[in-house]
Scaffold this active site. Structure first.
Site, mmCIF file in Angstrom:
data_model
loop_
_atom_site.group_PDB
_atom_site.id
_atom_site.type_symbol
_atom_site.label_atom_id
_atom_site.label_comp_id
_atom_site.label_asym_id
_atom_site.label_seq_id
_atom_site.Cartn_x
_atom_site.Cartn_y
_atom_site.Cartn_z
ATOM 1 N N ASP A 167 61.318 -69.542 16.478
ATOM 2 C CA ASP A 167 60.046 -68.828 16.577
ATOM 3 C C ASP A 167 58.849 -69.702 16.195
ATOM 4 O O ASP A 167 58.022 -69.302 15.402
ATOM 5 C CB ASP A 167 60.152 -67.588 15.661
ATOM 6 C CG ASP A 167 58.928 -66.694 15.729
ATOM 7 O OD1 ASP A 167 58.362 -66.536 16.821
ATOM 8 O OD2 ASP A 167 58.544 -66.164 14.667
ATOM 9 N N GLU A 418 69.021 -69.370 9.476
ATOM 10 C CA GLU A 418 69.487 -68.258 10.304
ATOM 11 C C GLU A 418 70.505 -68.649 11.366
ATOM 12 O O GLU A 418 70.341 -68.332 12.542
ATOM 13 C CB GLU A 418 68.298 -67.541 10.936
ATOM 14 C CG GLU A 418 67.338 -67.006 9.893
ATOM 15 C CD GLU A 418 66.423 -65.903 10.409
ATOM 16 O OE1 GLU A 418 66.176 -65.859 11.624
ATOM 17 O OE2 GLU A 418 65.983 -65.081 9.592
ATOM 18 N N TYR A 474 63.762 -58.405 6.597
ATOM 19 C CA TYR A 474 62.553 -57.770 7.134
ATOM 20 C C TYR A 474 62.688 -56.251 7.160
ATOM 21 O O TYR A 474 62.330 -55.619 8.147
ATOM 22 C CB TYR A 474 62.268 -58.331 8.534
ATOM 23 C CG TYR A 474 61.791 -59.768 8.485
ATOM 24 C CD1 TYR A 474 60.445 -60.062 8.289
ATOM 25 C CD2 TYR A 474 62.686 -60.831 8.609
ATOM 26 C CE1 TYR A 474 59.995 -61.374 8.222
ATOM 27 C CE2 TYR A 474 62.244 -62.147 8.540
ATOM 28 C CZ TYR A 474 60.904 -62.411 8.351
ATOM 29 O OH TYR A 474 60.459 -63.704 8.282
ATOM 30 N N GLU A 512 62.591 -65.479 3.161
ATOM 31 C CA GLU A 512 61.644 -64.847 4.081
ATOM 32 C C GLU A 512 61.589 -63.358 3.812
ATOM 33 O O GLU A 512 62.624 -62.725 3.577
ATOM 34 C CB GLU A 512 62.046 -65.058 5.562
ATOM 35 C CG GLU A 512 61.850 -66.481 6.046
ATOM 36 C CD GLU A 512 62.160 -66.663 7.538
ATOM 37 O OE1 GLU A 512 62.100 -65.666 8.299
ATOM 38 O OE2 GLU A 512 62.472 -67.796 7.925
HETATM 39 C C1 EVA Z 1 59.675 -63.981 11.976
HETATM 40 N N1 EVA Z 1 61.800 -64.599 11.101
HETATM 41 O O1 EVA Z 1 60.233 -63.167 12.667
HETATM 42 C C2 EVA Z 1 60.478 -65.103 11.319
HETATM 43 C C3 EVA Z 1 60.555 -66.354 12.134
HETATM 44 C C4 EVA Z 1 61.416 -67.365 11.382
HETATM 45 O O2 EVA Z 1 59.261 -66.856 12.377
HETATM 46 C C5 EVA Z 1 62.880 -65.393 10.983
HETATM 47 O O3 EVA Z 1 63.551 -67.617 10.353
HETATM 48 O O4 EVA Z 1 63.904 -64.854 10.660
HETATM 49 C C6 EVA Z 1 62.827 -66.836 11.276
HETATM 50 O O5 EVA Z 1 61.413 -68.605 12.006
HETATM 51 O O6 EVA Z 1 58.479 -63.922 11.789
#
Ligand code: EVA
Length: 605
Positions: A167, A418, A474, A512
């Site tokens: 990404d 990942e 997330y 993250e």
């Molecule tokens: C995202 N999520 O969705 C981020 C990506 C990133 O930019 C991830 O490791 O899981 C990735 O590169 O914003």
């Protein structure tokens, strides 16, 4: 052992290093005609672009921005006459993703992998006290036999296009400084350091590799230039009385002066800044100098307006000022090793770095972060190309660790981001990579990798390799966002309970977590993409972090908005930045600042 030294180019009494940064001739090779047309001897045309920089964002044509294939660079190379009898190299900070180097039409080097330095030995090819011609062919295509992974397709109009399995925009070119280097025939090649601290004293064990057999002398100077220790021999121990330790956000750097001597003559001299500190994982603690530390900070990118992924010294300075302002103490070099100057700055400022090899996209999807949350599996490590991929991965790992092992700021290696971890085939692959990292690092720093959403206690076969478990999560964004956010947090807690039940007695960190946020959007009550939602999301996520004592770090995604491939998921880039791409704060920056200024460095320790 690498063919060429990874030591950063420095001027000393015995060494020369001249920057080749500036405007270089440049040419895209749309028809792949460069070789046949003799471009190795010089490029047609007069086009020039800056080095270091990505080529993509200077131009006004979409065909240039999206270009996939070979790109050629050229510049003149004046070699001083007094360098005759020395070893002469051209050293590239990086060339993304692969390069072939020619001097006076002769091929002098090739290198695969876009984020680490390499040298071309030009000693016997150049004319001294004369102008020589340096030509570099760079290629920016993506495949699954090299990292980072992706594919390159041909569109119906015949143009090639890269499709990253990651990404971030596939920026490419000569992203970092290029140096012309002259070394004495016998020179310092490599340096290993390990530290032991007891009471107020420290022991710095060292091993110096040189290209010859003459004696080696080392002296360690403090910040005032006073000698703090002295030793002789290629291997030994420097004993430092009343050592000033390198501490988190309170750095102290000694200068290690290494000389190769022949009686009274100094054959070579190399100077390396070092910080005396130890790193260890013990139970749930990450220990720096024996004291627990909680990581507060960011996943970052090398990404800015106009120069793309090119090293930008002004942006680097601004980023460190913002990280200090917000109360951060660490960052991950997602998703590739950064420019060497960034580590030098982190050494000086006392920041902790999780150094990541460019092993990203080892999961077959353009949106792995999305698809993994649906439970998708892809058996990535069962391809014909897997052995080649592993070889490239191990090579990059070696180059990264050898390059970065002497930075006190580097406290952990991230070996993949990942990857697919749910198939059996992933396990032997991981084993090779993790074992190799352990062998390569004299300091035996902790190793980790970032787990994607579907890598869970019940599904992930690879987390046992990690010394620190690093989660990319997330909940409240890709999983149950908006009005469903409370359900997201419940699911998040269920996952954390499942990890807890394993009683791993290891630290967990979040590498993250984040929510896309447009700086233009305010909304009461909040909606996804508004600044208010980013704040709510963070408050709820932090409450989960605060309820588990084994969670020892939070690196939010991302420090700043950054460029990605275009598509329905991205609004001219990824907008999860706490700061905009221009490095101005979103509302959430103030929330984070309040939290991070308050959390003690040894939180939960
Ligand atoms: C995202 N999520 O969705 C981020 C990506 C990133 O930019 C991830 O490791 O899981 C990735 O590169 O914003």
């Amino acid at each position: 052992m690498l063919e060429h030294s990874m030591l950063y180019p420095r001027m000393t009494a015995a060494r020369r290093a001249v920057s080749l940064d500036g405007m270089w001739k440049f040419r895209l090779d749309e028809k792949s005609e460069g070789e046949a047309a003799g471009w190795v001897d010089g490029l047609p045309g007069m086009e020039r672009i800056p080095v270091p920089a990505s080529f993509q964002d200077f131009y006004t044509s979409k065909d240039v921005r999206e270009y996939a294939g070979d790109l050629w660079y050229e510049r003149e190379l004046f070699i001083p006459g007094e360098w005759e009898g020395k070893k002469v190299f051209v050293r590239f900070g990086s060339a993304t993703h692969r390069a072939q180097v020619y001097v006076n039409g002769v091929k002098v080097a090739e290198h695969e992998g876009g984020f680490l330095p390499f040298c071309a030995d030009v000693t016997d090819v150049v004319r001294y006290n004369a102008v020589n011609r340096l030509v570099v062919k760079v290629n920016n295509e993506l495949n699954v036999a090299n990292i980072p992974c992706g594919t390159t397709v041909t569109l119906s109009n015949g143009k090639k296009m890269t499709k990253p399995y990651f990404d971030f925009f596939n920026y490419s070119g000569l992203h970092r400084s290029v140096h012309l280097v002259a070394l004495p025939m016998e020179s310092v090649f490599d340096l290993d350091l390990t530290y032991e601290i007891e009471g107020t004293n420290a022991w710095v064990s060292y091993r110096v590799a040189t290209t010859g057999e003459h004696a080696v002398q080392l002296s360690l100077l403090d910040e005032e230039g006073r000698q703090a220790a002295y030793a002789e021999g290629k291997e030994g121990v420097l004993e430092v009385k009343d050592a000033r330790l390198w501490q988190v956000r309170d750095a102290y750097l000694y200068r290690l002066v290494i000389q190769i001597v022949d009686e009274d003559e100094v054959l070579d001299e190399y100077v390396q800044e070092i910080g005396i500190r130890t790193v260890e994982v013990k139970g749930k603690d990450i220990l720096i100098n024996g004291k627990p530390v909680y990581l507060k900070g960011f996943g970052k990118h090398e990404d800015s307006d106009v120069v793309g992924r090119g090293f930008n010294i002004g942006v680097m300075k601004r980023d460190f000022e913002l990280m200090k302002w917000i109360g951060a103490n660490s960052f991950r070099t997602s998703h590739y090793p950064y420019s060497e100057e960034v580590y030098q700055m982190a050494d000086r400022e006392g920041f902790l770095i999780i150094d990541e090899v460019p092993a990203v996209g080892l999961f077959e999807s353009m949106m792995n972060f999305m698809e993994a949350s649906t439970g998708k599996t892809t058996a990535f490590f069962e391809k014909e190309t897997t052995p080649a991929l592993l070889a490239a991965h191990l090579m990059a790992l070696e180059e990264m660790i050898v390059r970065d092992k002497n930075h006190p700021s580097v406290i952990m290696w991230s070996l993949l981001n990942e990857p697919e971890t749910t198939s059996d085939a992933a396990v032997p692959y991981f084993k090779e990579v993790f074992d190799r990292a352990r062998i390569l690092d004299p300091q035996k720093r902790p190793r980790t990798f970032a787990l994607v959403m579907n890598s869970l206690p019940g599904t992930c076969k690879c987390y046992p390799f990690s010394d620190v478990i690093a989660l990319n999560r997330y909940y409240g964004w890709y999983v149950k966002g908006g009005y469903e956010i409370d359900d997201a947090m419940e699911a998040f807690r269920r996952e954390m309970e499942a990890w807890k039940a394993l009683e791993l007695n290891r630290p967990f960190i979040f590498t993250e977590y984040g929510a896309d946020t447009l700086v233009s959007e305010h909304k009461l009550p909040s909606v996804m993409w508004s600044q208010e939602y980013q704040e709510e999301y963070l408050c709820l996520t932090h409450a989960v972090f605060d309820s588990y004592d084994f969670i020892r770090g939070e690196l939010i995604w991302n420090f700043a908005d950054f460029q990605t491939t275009e598509g329905i998921m991205r609004v001219n880039g990824n907008k999860k930045g706490v700061f905009t791409r221009q490095r101005q704060p979103k509302s959430v920056a103030y929330l984070l600042r309040r939290r991070w200024k308050e959390l003690p460095v040894d939180y939960k320790g």
